[in-house]
Design a protein around this motif. Structure first.
Motif, short mmCIF file in Angstrom:
data_model
loop_
_atom_site.label_atom_id
_atom_site.label_comp_id
_atom_site.label_asym_id
_atom_site.label_seq_id
_atom_site.Cartn_x
_atom_site.Cartn_y
_atom_site.Cartn_z
N TRP A 159 11.70 -17.39 31.06
CA TRP A 159 11.23 -17.07 29.71
C TRP A 159 9.73 -16.84 29.63
CZ3 TRP A 159 14.29 -21.31 26.51
CH2 TRP A 159 15.65 -20.93 26.45
N HIS A 160 8.95 -17.58 30.43
CA HIS A 160 7.49 -17.57 30.26
C HIS A 160 6.71 -17.25 31.53
CE1 HIS A 160 8.05 -19.29 26.26
NE2 HIS A 160 8.84 -20.19 26.79
N GLY A 161 7.38 -16.92 32.60
CA GLY A 161 6.68 -16.63 33.84
C GLY A 161 6.40 -17.90 34.64
N ASP A 162 5.60 -17.76 35.67
CA ASP A 162 5.37 -18.85 36.62
C ASP A 162 4.27 -19.79 36.13
OD1 ASP A 162 5.85 -20.26 38.91
OD2 ASP A 162 4.57 -19.02 40.18
N ILE A 163 4.49 -20.45 34.99
CA ILE A 163 3.46 -21.30 34.40
C ILE A 163 3.56 -22.76 34.88
CG2 ILE A 163 3.31 -19.86 32.35
CD1 ILE A 163 4.87 -22.01 30.84
N LEU A 164 4.61 -23.08 35.62
CA LEU A 164 4.79 -24.45 36.10
C LEU A 164 4.47 -24.59 37.58
CD1 LEU A 164 8.16 -25.39 34.34
CD2 LEU A 164 5.85 -25.94 33.60
N SER A 165 3.84 -23.58 38.15
CA SER A 165 3.60 -23.58 39.60
C SER A 165 2.71 -24.73 40.06
CB SER A 165 2.98 -22.24 40.03
OG SER A 165 1.77 -22.01 39.34
N THR A 249 -2.53 -14.54 31.28
CA THR A 249 -1.49 -15.35 31.90
C THR A 249 -0.11 -14.85 31.54
OG1 THR A 249 -1.33 -16.92 30.06
CG2 THR A 249 -3.04 -17.34 31.72
N GLU A 250 0.88 -15.31 32.30
CA GLU A 250 2.27 -14.98 32.01
C GLU A 250 2.66 -15.49 30.62
OE1 GLU A 250 4.58 -13.33 33.50
OE2 GLU A 250 3.89 -13.00 35.52
N LEU A 251 2.08 -16.62 30.22
CA LEU A 251 2.39 -17.19 28.91
C LEU A 251 1.91 -16.29 27.80
CD1 LEU A 251 3.71 -19.55 27.53
CD2 LEU A 251 1.56 -20.79 27.64
N ASP A 252 0.72 -15.67 27.98
CA ASP A 252 0.21 -14.74 26.97
C ASP A 252 1.15 -13.54 26.84
OD1 ASP A 252 -2.14 -16.20 26.47
OD2 ASP A 252 -3.11 -15.35 28.23
N ILE A 253 1.65 -13.05 27.95
CA ILE A 253 2.54 -11.90 27.93
C ILE A 253 3.86 -12.24 27.26
CG2 ILE A 253 3.84 -10.30 29.39
CD1 ILE A 253 1.54 -10.47 31.40
N SER A 254 4.41 -13.43 27.59
CA SER A 254 5.70 -13.82 27.02
C SER A 254 5.61 -14.04 25.52
CB SER A 254 6.23 -15.08 27.71
OG SER A 254 5.42 -16.20 27.41
N GLU A 255 4.44 -14.42 25.03
CA GLU A 255 4.27 -14.59 23.58
C GLU A 255 4.23 -13.25 22.87
OE1 GLU A 255 1.10 -17.05 22.27
OE2 GLU A 255 2.38 -18.82 22.38
N LYS A 256 3.59 -12.27 23.48
CA LYS A 256 3.48 -10.96 22.85
C LYS A 256 4.76 -10.16 22.99
CE LYS A 256 0.48 -6.88 22.58
NZ LYS A 256 -0.73 -6.20 23.13
N TYR A 257 5.48 -10.38 24.10
CA TYR A 257 6.73 -9.64 24.34
C TYR A 257 7.86 -10.64 24.62
CZ TYR A 257 3.17 -6.06 25.27
OH TYR A 257 2.09 -5.22 25.20
N ARG A 298 7.60 -6.19 33.57
CA ARG A 298 7.26 -7.30 34.46
C ARG A 298 7.98 -7.10 35.78
NH1 ARG A 298 8.90 -13.12 32.53
NH2 ARG A 298 7.04 -12.96 31.21
N TYR A 299 7.19 -7.00 36.85
CA TYR A 299 7.76 -6.79 38.17
C TYR A 299 8.02 -8.13 38.85
CZ TYR A 299 6.61 -1.87 37.69
OH TYR A 299 6.55 -0.57 37.25
N ILE A 308 12.11 -2.49 40.86
CA ILE A 308 12.75 -2.36 39.55
C ILE A 308 12.20 -3.43 38.61
CG2 ILE A 308 14.93 -2.39 38.29
CD1 ILE A 308 16.32 -1.53 40.85
N PRO A 309 11.50 -3.05 37.55
CA PRO A 309 10.92 -4.04 36.64
C PRO A 309 11.92 -4.52 35.60
CG PRO A 309 10.33 -1.85 35.89
CD PRO A 309 11.16 -1.66 37.14
N LYS A 310 11.63 -5.67 35.02
CA LYS A 310 12.36 -6.12 33.84
C LYS A 310 11.46 -5.87 32.64
CE LYS A 310 14.86 -9.98 31.77
NZ LYS A 310 15.36 -11.37 31.93
N ILE A 311 12.02 -5.27 31.62
CA ILE A 311 11.22 -4.86 30.46
C ILE A 311 11.39 -5.85 29.32
CG2 ILE A 311 10.80 -3.02 28.79
CD1 ILE A 311 11.81 -1.04 30.85
N PHE A 312 10.27 -6.24 28.72
CA PHE A 312 10.26 -7.14 27.58
C PHE A 312 9.66 -6.41 26.38
CE2 PHE A 312 10.53 -9.80 31.27
CZ PHE A 312 11.36 -10.84 30.89
N TYR A 313 10.08 -6.83 25.18
CA TYR A 313 9.74 -6.08 23.97
C TYR A 313 9.04 -6.95 22.93
CZ TYR A 313 13.32 -3.14 26.12
OH TYR A 313 14.05 -2.39 27.00
#
Length: 328
Positions: A159-165, A249-257, A298-299, A308-313
Motif C-alpha cells: 500500500w505504501h512502498g518500502d517504508i518499513l525497511s 518518499t514512497e509514503l508521499d507517493i502513496s498519499e497522492k496516488y 511504480r516500477y 511492467i509498472p503498476k499504475i496508481f491513481y
C-alpha cells in the motif's frame, strides 16, 4: 502538516513496534496478552488509515452511522453518526473497516490475513481467561503473531512502498524465554481450550505447502551457527555536488496516488450507472494515465523505468470520467 491518513499510519506502525518490543522483553509477565492487544490495535489503525487515504482524508469516512428513531417512532431516512457516552462520533470497527476496503473500494486482501487477525482478536477478547505459564498456548500465540507481523509488513509495502525497511519485524523465538525440556504439564481451562480448538480448525483449512506471502500462522525454528561477517557501510554517490537534493518518499507517493486499478474500477462502477469495464473504458483510462497529476507508475525496482509498472491513481481522476458516463 501531516495528513490524517499519514498520522494514523504512523500510529499504527508505533503500535506494532510496541507490540514487538513488549513481546521481546527478557522478563514480561503479561507478554502474550499485551502483544495481542497492541497487534490488533495496529491492524485496526492500518485499515482506517487506508480508508482515509482512499476517501481523500475525510474523517467522516470512519464514522459508524445509524438511522435514529424519530419522536414519531419511525426511523429517520438520513443516517447520522453514532455517538459515545461523551457525545463524540463513534468509529467503525476493525472488521467493518476491512469490509469497506475490500467491498466498497475493491482492494484485495488475502483470506489468510483476515483469518489471522480474527484468531488474534479471539485471543485478545479472551485474554482474561489465559494461563500465562502454559507453553502450548504461548507457542500458538507466537505462531499467530509471527505470521501477523509478516502479513502486516507485506501489506504496508503493497500500500505504501518500502517504508518499513529500517525495522526488523520479528518476534524473539519462544525458546529464549522458556525451556522446552522443563515445561511442566498443565491443564487448560475450558475457555482456553476452546480458543486453541478454534485456531486449530482454521489451521486445518490451509495447506502447509502454500507459497503465498500471507499466512495464518508461522512456526519458528532456530539454530545457532558461527558465521563470518563482511558487512560494510552503505554510501551514496552523486556526480553533481551543487545540485539541491529533493527526496520524495514512497509514503508521499502513496498519499497522492492511493488508488490502484481495482480501486478505480470499483469506484467508477459505483459512481456511474452505465459504466462497463470494456475496451472503451480502457481507452479512456490509458489516455488519462499520461497525465502525471492523475496517475503515477511504480516500477518493481525503485528508480527503474523498465519492466511492467503498476499504475496508481489520484482520486481526482473520477471527475475526468464524468463526460463519458452518466452518474448514478
Amino acid at each position: 502538516m501531516k495528513s490524517r491518513s499519514r498520522s494514523m499510519l504512523e500510529k499504527s506502525i508505533s503500535a506494532m513496534l510496541s507490540a514487538m518490543e513488549i513481546y521481546n522483553k527478557p522478563d514480561f509477565k503479561y507478554r502474550e496478552e499485551s502483544f495481542s492487544v497492541l497487534c490488533i490495535n495496529a491492524w485496526e489503525l492500518l485499515f482506517k488509515a487506508k480508508i482515509l487515504s482512499l476517501s481523500s482524508n475525510k474523517i467522516a469516512s470512519l464514522y459508524a452511522m445509524e438511522y435514529r428513531t424519530l419522536k414519531s417512532g419511525e426511523k429517520s431516512k438520513l443516517s447520522r453518526p453514532k455517538t459515545n457516552r461523551s457525545g463524540n462520533p463513534m468509529s467503525i470497527s476493525m472488521f467493518e473497516a476491512f469490509r469497506i476496503i475490500t467491498e466498497e473500494f475493491g482492494s484485495k486482501i488475502e483470506k489468510a490475513v483476515i483469518d489471522n487477525i480474527t484468531a488474534l482478536s479471539e485471543i485478545r477478547d479472551n485474554s482474561i481467561h489465559f494461563i500465562n505459564d502454559d507453553l502450548l498456548l504461548s507457542l500458538k500465540i507466537q505462531e499467530l503473531g509471527s505470521a501477523s507481523l509478516q502479513n502486516y509488513a507485506n501489506i504496508v509495502k503493497s500500500w505504501h512502498g518500502d517504508i518499513l525497511s529500517r525495522y526488523n519485524f520479528y518476534l524473539m523465538p519462544i525458546s529464549f524465554f522458556r525451556g522446552f525440556d522443563e515445561a511442566p504439564g498443565i491443564m487448560l481451562n475450558p475457555k482456553e481450550k476452546k480458543v486453541l480448538d478454534y485456531i486449530g480448525k482454521i489451521e486445518k483449512t490451509y495447506d502447509d505447502d502454500d507459497i503465498s506471502s500471507y499466512n495464518l500462522t508461522l512456526r519458528v525454528d532456530i539454530k545457532f551457527q558461527k558465521v563470518k561477517s563482511d558487512s560494510g557501510l552503505p554510501i551514496q554517490y552523486s556526480t553533481d555536488s551543487t545540485a539541491t537534493k529533493i527526496i520524495i518518499t514512497e509514503l508521499d507517493i502513496s498519499e497522492k496516488y492511493p488508488w490502484d486499478y481495482q480501486n478505480l474500477t470499483t469506484r467508477l462502477a459505483r459512481r456511474f450507472k452505465n459504466f462497463k469495464q470494456n475496451n472503451n473504458y480502457h481507452s479512456i483510462r490509458k489516455v488519462l494515465e499520461t497525465d502525471e497529476k492523475l496517475a503515477h507508475k511504480r516500477y518493481l525496482t525503485p528508480g527503474s523505468t523498465t519492466g511492467i509498472p503498476k499504475i496508481f491513481y489520484n482520486p481526482n481522476i473520477l471527475k475526468e470520467f464524468d463526460s463519458h458516463y452518466e452518474k448514478s
